[in-house]
Design a protein around this motif. Structure first.
Motif: not given
Length: 208
Positions: A83-91, A102-105, A112-116
Motif C-alpha cells: 500500500p505504501w508503493l500504491f500511495d507513492s504512485f498516486w502522489l 499530464f493525464d492519467l489513462p 477496475w485497476m484502481i478498484r483492485l
C-alpha cells in the motif's frame, strides 16, 4: 497470571495499538486539512508523502511491538510496502498532473485497476495484523470480510462522491473508512474466525 487475565491483557494491548495507529492517521488528515491551501507547489506533495510514510512507519512499529515471534515481527511490516508503493504512485501522479501537461489513462479498465488496488490495500493492511497476531491459517478466511466490504464501499462511495461535490474534507472522511474502519473490521473478523476455530478444536477432540 491466569489465562483469562493474560488474554485480557493481550486484548488491551491490541486496543492500545489500534488507537495509536488511528490517532496518527487522524492527525495526518487534520494536518493536511490545516495546511492544504497554505503550502505551495511542490511542498504540499512533499508534506503528503512524509505524513503518509509516518503513518505506515507507525503501523510497522506497532506490528513489530505486537508480533508474536521474531519472524512475524519482520514479515508483517513487509506487507505494508504494497500500500505504501500504491500511495507513492498516486502522489507522483498527482504531482505530475499539477505540473502538467499530464493525464492519467481513462476507460473502464483503468477504473477496475484502481478498484483492485484499493481492495489489495485493505487486504494488506488487514493481513499484516493477522500475520503478526493470529495463530494457524484459518484466520485467512476472515479476509473475505474486508474484501467484500471494500467492494461495497467503492460502489457506494462513487455515488456519494458525486452527490457531495468532491469536497476535500469529504475525501478525507472517505479515506478514513477505507484505510481505518474497514481494516479494523477485517482484523476483528480474522480474530473471530481464529477464536471459533480454537473453540471448535476441543469439541472435535472430545468427539473423537
Amino acid at each position: 497470571m491466569t489465562v483469562t487475565a493474560e488474554r485480557t491483557d493481550r486484548v488491551g494491548l491490541s486496543v492500545v495499538a489500534a488507537v495509536v495507529v488511528v490517532a496518527v492517521e487522524a492527525a495526518r488528515l487534520l494536518l493536511l486539512d490545516r495546511f492544504r491551501w497554505e503550502l505551495g507547489y511542490p511542498e504540499t506533495y512533499a508534506v503528503q508523502g512524509v505524513l503518509f510514510t509516518l503513518v505506515y512507519l507507525t503501523y510497522a512499529a506497532v506490528l513489530v511491538w505486537r508480533g508474536r515471534t521474531f519472524v512475524r515481527r519482520i514479515t508483517a511490516p513487509l506487507l505494508l510496502l504494497v500500500p505504501w508503493l500504491f500511495d507513492s504512485f498516486w502522489l507522483v501522479m498527482s504531482f505530475l498532473m499539477a505540473r502538467g501537461p499530464f493525464d492519467l489513462p481513462s476507460g473502464e479498465w483503468w477504473l477496475w485497476m484502481i478498484r483492485l488496488q484499493m481492495v489489495v490495500t485493505v487486504l494488506c493492511l488487514t493481513a499484516a495484523w493477522g500475520i503478526a497476531r493470529r495463530r494457524g491459517y484459518l484466520w485467512l478466511v476472515g479476509l473475505v470480510v474486508p474484501g467484500v466490504l471494500m467492494l461495497v464501499w467503492i460502489r457506494w462511495a462513487d455515488r456519494a462522491w458525486e452527490t457531495l461535490g468532491g469536497q476535500p474534507v469529504v475525501s478525507d472522511l472517505f479515506m478514513m473508512v477505507s484505510t481505518v474502519a474497514i481494516p479494523l473490521i477485517g482484523c476483528l473478523a480474522c480474530w473471530g474466525v481464529e477464536a471459533l476455530s480454537r473453540t471448535a478444536r476441543p469439541a472435535q477432540v472430545a468427539a473423537a
